[in-house]
Design a protein around this motif. Sequence first.
Motif, PDB file in Angstrom:
ATOM      1  N   ASP A 243       0.851  -1.187   0.000  1.00 22.95           N
ATOM      2  CA  ASP A 243       0.000   0.000   0.000  1.00 22.95           C
ATOM      3  C   ASP A 243       0.884   1.233   0.000  1.00 22.95           C
ATOM      4  O   ASP A 243       2.047   1.182   0.411  1.00 22.95           O
ATOM      5  CB  ASP A 243      -0.935   0.008   1.211  1.00 22.95           C
ATOM      6  N   ILE A 244       0.322   2.365  -0.425  1.00 23.82           N
ATOM      7  CA  ILE A 244       1.081   3.611  -0.503  1.00 23.82           C
ATOM      8  C   ILE A 244       0.962   4.444   0.768  1.00 23.82           C
ATOM      9  O   ILE A 244       1.746   5.351   1.002  1.00 23.82           O
ATOM     10  CB  ILE A 244       0.641   4.438  -1.737  1.00 23.82           C
ATOM     11  N   SER A 245      -0.021   4.138   1.625  1.00 22.49           N
ATOM     12  CA  SER A 245      -0.256   4.893   2.864  1.00 22.49           C
ATOM     13  C   SER A 245       0.494   4.221   4.011  1.00 22.49           C
ATOM     14  O   SER A 245       0.041   3.218   4.567  1.00 22.49           O
ATOM     15  CB  SER A 245      -1.757   4.957   3.161  1.00 22.49           C
ATOM     16  N   LYS A 246       1.650   4.783   4.380  1.00 30.48           N
ATOM     17  CA  LYS A 246       2.588   4.093   5.268  1.00 30.48           C
ATOM     18  C   LYS A 246       2.000   3.797   6.647  1.00 30.48           C
ATOM     19  O   LYS A 246       2.018   2.651   7.108  1.00 30.48           O
ATOM     20  CB  LYS A 246       3.865   4.916   5.404  1.00 30.48           C
ATOM     21  N   GLU A 247       1.498   4.812   7.331  1.00 24.31           N
ATOM     22  CA  GLU A 247       0.994   4.596   8.694  1.00 24.31           C
ATOM     23  C   GLU A 247      -0.183   3.639   8.702  1.00 24.31           C
ATOM     24  O   GLU A 247      -0.278   2.745   9.557  1.00 24.31           O
ATOM     25  CB  GLU A 247       0.597   5.936   9.316  1.00 24.31           C
ATOM     26  N   HIS A 248      -1.096   3.822   7.782  1.00 29.80           N
ATOM     27  CA  HIS A 248      -2.272   2.962   7.688  1.00 29.80           C
ATOM     28  C   HIS A 248      -1.857   1.525   7.414  1.00 29.80           C
ATOM     29  O   HIS A 248      -2.401   0.572   7.993  1.00 29.80           O
ATOM     30  CB  HIS A 248      -3.184   3.490   6.571  1.00 29.80           C
ATOM     31  N   LEU A 249      -0.876   1.356   6.548  1.00 30.66           N
ATOM     32  CA  LEU A 249      -0.360   0.034   6.196  1.00 30.66           C
ATOM     33  C   LEU A 249       0.227  -0.676   7.416  1.00 30.66           C
ATOM     34  O   LEU A 249      -0.097  -1.843   7.692  1.00 30.66           O
ATOM     35  CB  LEU A 249       0.708   0.182   5.112  1.00 30.66           C
ATOM     36  N   ILE A 250       1.087   0.014   8.147  1.00 20.66           N
ATOM     37  CA  ILE A 250       1.740  -0.595   9.302  1.00 20.66           C
ATOM     38  C   ILE A 250       0.717  -0.971  10.366  1.00 20.66           C
ATOM     39  O   ILE A 250       0.756  -2.067  10.937  1.00 20.66           O
ATOM     40  CB  ILE A 250       2.815   0.351   9.873  1.00 20.66           C
ATOM     41  N   ASN A 251      -0.232  -0.066  10.630  1.00 24.38           N
ATOM     42  CA  ASN A 251      -1.253  -0.351  11.646  1.00 24.38           C
ATOM     43  C   ASN A 251      -2.097  -1.562  11.261  1.00 24.38           C
ATOM     44  O   ASN A 251      -2.359  -2.454  12.088  1.00 24.38           O
ATOM     45  CB  ASN A 251      -2.151   0.873  11.842  1.00 24.38           C
ATOM     46  N   ALA A 252      -2.542  -1.604   9.986  1.00 18.45           N
ATOM     47  CA  ALA A 252      -3.405  -2.703   9.540  1.00 18.45           C
ATOM     48  C   ALA A 252      -2.648  -4.024   9.519  1.00 18.45           C
ATOM     49  O   ALA A 252      -3.182  -5.064   9.940  1.00 18.45           O
ATOM     50  CB  ALA A 252      -3.976  -2.392   8.157  1.00 18.45           C
TER      51      ALA A 252
END
Length: 324
Positions: free
Chosen positions: A116-125
């Motif tokens: 995914d391109i959204s770093k924080e969202h990716l790591i959290n999910a």
Amino acid sequence: MKSQAMLPEPTIEFYDLHPSMGDIRADVIAALSSSPKVLSPKYFYDQRGSQLFDQICELPEYYVTRTEIGLLEQHGEEIAGLIGKNAILLELGSGSSIKIRTLLNALKPKAYVALDISKEHLINAATLLAEDFDWLDVHAVCVDFSTPWQLPIPLEGKRTAFFPGSSIGNFTPDEAARILTQLGHLIGKGGDLLIGIDLKKDVSTLESAYNDAQGITAAFNKNLLSRLNRELDANFDLGAFHHESIWNDAESRIEMHLFSDTEQIVSVDGELFRFRAGESIHTENSYKYTVTDFSDLAASAGFKSVKVWLDDNQLFSIHLLRFR
């Protein structure tokens, strides 16, 4: 009294291939200098944009997410039987990793890679997923997969790519064919691609899905300007633009626009851009296909169709493709 042993925190392997701010600046300046003005939808997905998109997926007008999840729940075991167990499962545009859960339970893959391109969202999910699926080897790659890239993980085994949400529809057919070809080489000969494709349907259903009554899609669209204000020292006045999504029948696509309500000049990192009243920034396309049209497009990129699943109302389709 004995104290309970603390369980280890779930861990993921994270790889950052995100473009630099210099690359983003150059891209945005060039896009706003074009005529008509455009911005890539990949820039929607900062942390706030990703949260707003999650809200869009739950809207009553937005049939895409619930229809695709319904198909995965209904046909998950059959999909797993056709793909086989112990695959290396790659998910493009993983977002909040909601849809993948049904697939993980059915497939039992050897490893899962969220892209995914959204770093924080990716790591959290991905971290939450690793917690809920403690048997699974979880990796997360922050990447703009619309550009050439290579998987930075030496994972051996049959690769299966999952590309949900009809996100391939954000690209022109020529761009989509290029991305599909790149995906084919990524998964290799005999590798599988499970991809969600939104189907052509009546215009009222399409336009209401992208112009929701609660205004969440409008907020999502305008958040792109907020991001430019924050990250590129721009001075967009969000109140001077309005959101509108329009069906382009000739191109078979929904177009999302931000229209300037007045004549104005906007600065982006020192560069000035003049807007006429009524001029738009074209922020997203969402191409719609027939099953045959998409199967032909996939074939041009080197894939053969294994099976297609459609919902009862023929709103959405899931294609299982195999790279030749």
